[in-house]
Design a protein around this motif. Sequence first.
Motif, mmCIF file in Angstrom:
data_model
loop_
_atom_site.group_PDB
_atom_site.id
_atom_site.type_symbol
_atom_site.label_atom_id
_atom_site.label_comp_id
_atom_site.label_asym_id
_atom_site.label_seq_id
_atom_site.Cartn_x
_atom_site.Cartn_y
_atom_site.Cartn_z
ATOM 1 N N ILE A 25 -45.457 -2.655 28.237
ATOM 2 C CA ILE A 25 -44.623 -3.769 27.793
ATOM 3 C C ILE A 25 -45.487 -4.689 26.954
ATOM 4 O O ILE A 25 -46.520 -5.174 27.406
ATOM 5 N N ILE A 26 -45.058 -4.917 25.736
ATOM 6 C CA ILE A 26 -45.770 -5.812 24.838
ATOM 7 C C ILE A 26 -44.838 -6.985 24.578
ATOM 8 O O ILE A 26 -43.765 -6.815 24.005
ATOM 9 N N GLU A 27 -45.247 -8.144 25.002
ATOM 10 C CA GLU A 27 -44.395 -9.321 24.973
ATOM 11 C C GLU A 27 -44.957 -10.332 24.001
ATOM 12 O O GLU A 27 -46.158 -10.486 23.889
ATOM 13 N N GLY A 28 -44.091 -10.991 23.300
ATOM 14 C CA GLY A 28 -44.531 -12.091 22.460
ATOM 15 C C GLY A 28 -44.018 -11.996 21.041
ATOM 16 O O GLY A 28 -43.437 -10.998 20.626
ATOM 17 N N ILE A 29 -44.268 -13.062 20.306
ATOM 18 C CA ILE A 29 -43.710 -13.171 18.959
ATOM 19 C C ILE A 29 -44.368 -12.220 17.966
ATOM 20 O O ILE A 29 -43.792 -11.929 16.936
ATOM 21 N N PHE A 30 -45.531 -11.701 18.265
ATOM 22 C CA PHE A 30 -46.198 -10.802 17.326
ATOM 23 C C PHE A 30 -45.666 -9.375 17.417
ATOM 24 O O PHE A 30 -46.015 -8.524 16.612
ATOM 25 N N THR A 31 -44.825 -9.110 18.390
ATOM 26 C CA THR A 31 -44.253 -7.784 18.542
ATOM 27 C C THR A 31 -43.496 -7.364 17.289
ATOM 28 O O THR A 31 -43.561 -6.208 16.875
ATOM 29 N N LEU A 32 -42.790 -8.291 16.665
ATOM 30 C CA LEU A 32 -42.037 -7.975 15.448
ATOM 31 C C LEU A 32 -42.952 -7.440 14.351
ATOM 32 O O LEU A 32 -42.573 -6.549 13.603
ATOM 33 N N GLU A 33 -44.143 -7.983 14.273
ATOM 34 C CA GLU A 33 -45.086 -7.562 13.238
ATOM 35 C C GLU A 33 -45.697 -6.194 13.528
ATOM 36 O O GLU A 33 -46.331 -5.598 12.674
ATOM 37 N N LEU A 34 -45.485 -5.697 14.731
ATOM 38 C CA LEU A 34 -46.053 -4.405 15.120
ATOM 39 C C LEU A 34 -45.023 -3.285 15.131
ATOM 40 O O LEU A 34 -45.333 -2.164 15.528
ATOM 41 N N LEU A 35 -43.796 -3.551 14.696
ATOM 42 C CA LEU A 35 -42.742 -2.531 14.762
ATOM 43 C C LEU A 35 -43.116 -1.252 14.023
ATOM 44 O O LEU A 35 -42.878 -0.158 14.515
ATOM 45 N N LYS A 36 -43.680 -1.379 12.852
ATOM 46 C CA LYS A 36 -44.065 -0.182 12.096
ATOM 47 C C LYS A 36 -45.117 0.616 12.872
ATOM 48 O O LYS A 36 -45.054 1.836 12.952
ATOM 49 N N PHE A 37 -46.055 -0.080 13.469
ATOM 50 C CA PHE A 37 -47.096 0.547 14.285
ATOM 51 C C PHE A 37 -46.465 1.277 15.479
ATOM 52 O O PHE A 37 -46.834 2.401 15.805
ATOM 53 N N PHE A 38 -45.464 0.650 16.118
ATOM 54 C CA PHE A 38 -44.811 1.256 17.274
ATOM 55 C C PHE A 38 -43.906 2.419 16.900
ATOM 56 O O PHE A 38 -43.615 3.266 17.727
ATOM 57 N N SER A 39 -43.435 2.458 15.669
ATOM 58 C CA SER A 39 -42.406 3.415 15.273
ATOM 59 C C SER A 39 -42.815 4.876 15.438
ATOM 60 O O SER A 39 -41.956 5.745 15.516
ATOM 61 N N VAL A 40 -44.097 5.156 15.516
ATOM 62 C CA VAL A 40 -44.540 6.543 15.734
ATOM 63 C C VAL A 40 -44.450 6.930 17.209
ATOM 64 O O VAL A 40 -44.659 8.085 17.562
ATOM 65 N N ASN A 41 -44.153 5.955 18.069
ATOM 66 C CA ASN A 41 -44.023 6.189 19.504
ATOM 67 C C ASN A 41 -42.579 5.926 19.928
ATOM 68 O O ASN A 41 -41.791 5.362 19.184
ATOM 69 N N ASP A 42 -42.270 6.303 21.135
ATOM 70 C CA ASP A 42 -40.970 5.992 21.695
ATOM 71 C C ASP A 42 -41.025 4.540 22.155
ATOM 72 O O ASP A 42 -41.873 4.182 22.977
ATOM 73 N N TYR A 43 -40.157 3.704 21.618
ATOM 74 C CA TYR A 43 -40.184 2.290 21.974
ATOM 75 C C TYR A 43 -38.778 1.720 22.030
ATOM 76 O O TYR A 43 -37.836 2.304 21.508
ATOM 77 N N VAL A 44 -38.664 0.570 22.687
ATOM 78 C CA VAL A 44 -37.432 -0.212 22.696
ATOM 79 C C VAL A 44 -37.830 -1.658 22.444
ATOM 80 O O VAL A 44 -38.729 -2.190 23.110
ATOM 81 N N LEU A 45 -37.185 -2.289 21.478
ATOM 82 C CA LEU A 45 -37.411 -3.701 21.197
ATOM 83 C C LEU A 45 -36.349 -4.488 21.953
ATOM 84 O O LEU A 45 -35.159 -4.285 21.753
ATOM 85 N N ILE A 46 -36.787 -5.357 22.835
ATOM 86 C CA ILE A 46 -35.875 -6.192 23.616
ATOM 87 C C ILE A 46 -36.012 -7.617 23.111
ATOM 88 O O ILE A 46 -37.113 -8.172 23.092
ATOM 89 N N LYS A 47 -34.890 -8.175 22.690
ATOM 90 C CA LYS A 47 -34.901 -9.536 22.156
ATOM 91 C C LYS A 47 -33.961 -10.421 22.957
ATOM 92 O O LYS A 47 -32.862 -10.013 23.308
ATOM 93 N N LEU A 48 -34.433 -11.610 23.259
ATOM 94 C CA LEU A 48 -33.588 -12.619 23.890
ATOM 95 C C LEU A 48 -33.126 -13.581 22.813
ATOM 96 O O LEU A 48 -33.949 -14.204 22.157
#
Length: 158
Positions: A66-89
């Motif tokens: 679980i990677i939490e925080g505002i910088f997660t958005l900037e890492l989406l491309k980095f995460f895209s090669v893995n299985d991920y779920v972006l959870i936004k409140l």
Amino acid sequence: GKISNILSKFIKSYFDRKISHNGKLLKKTINKILKNKEINYSYKYDFVKKRTKIIYGKSYAINYLIIEGIFTLELLKFFSVNDYVLIKLKINKNKCMKRIYERDHIERGKSKLKSLEDFKMAWKIYQNKEKSYLLLNEQKELIFKKDPNVNTIIERII
């Protein structure tokens, strides 16, 4: 550490900006966890002393990260090669401000006035950041408009 301490005195909302974290170190650490499913250290930032501390202790059998925080958005491309779920409140600004104030007052020793000033600037930074991030796969995004409990999040992920 020292650089963050100095820059935070001159740059408003320093810790809400990309410049405040070491992206290469973060990506290297995440890759290490994903590859080995374990890690023998973690980092803890002390917002009062403005220092990063390495904490040694092994975490085994890491299946979910679980990677939490505002910088997660900037890492989406980095995460895209893995299985991920972006959870936004997507909760309202006042509820968010109350949550941040309570955290900043307790964990960071900020006064109410300082916490509110910092929040207003951080809110603007985040709103601009959110408008500009590129969602690579909408099916991998969960948005909650009410403050969910952990069970609700897990049900939606499954």
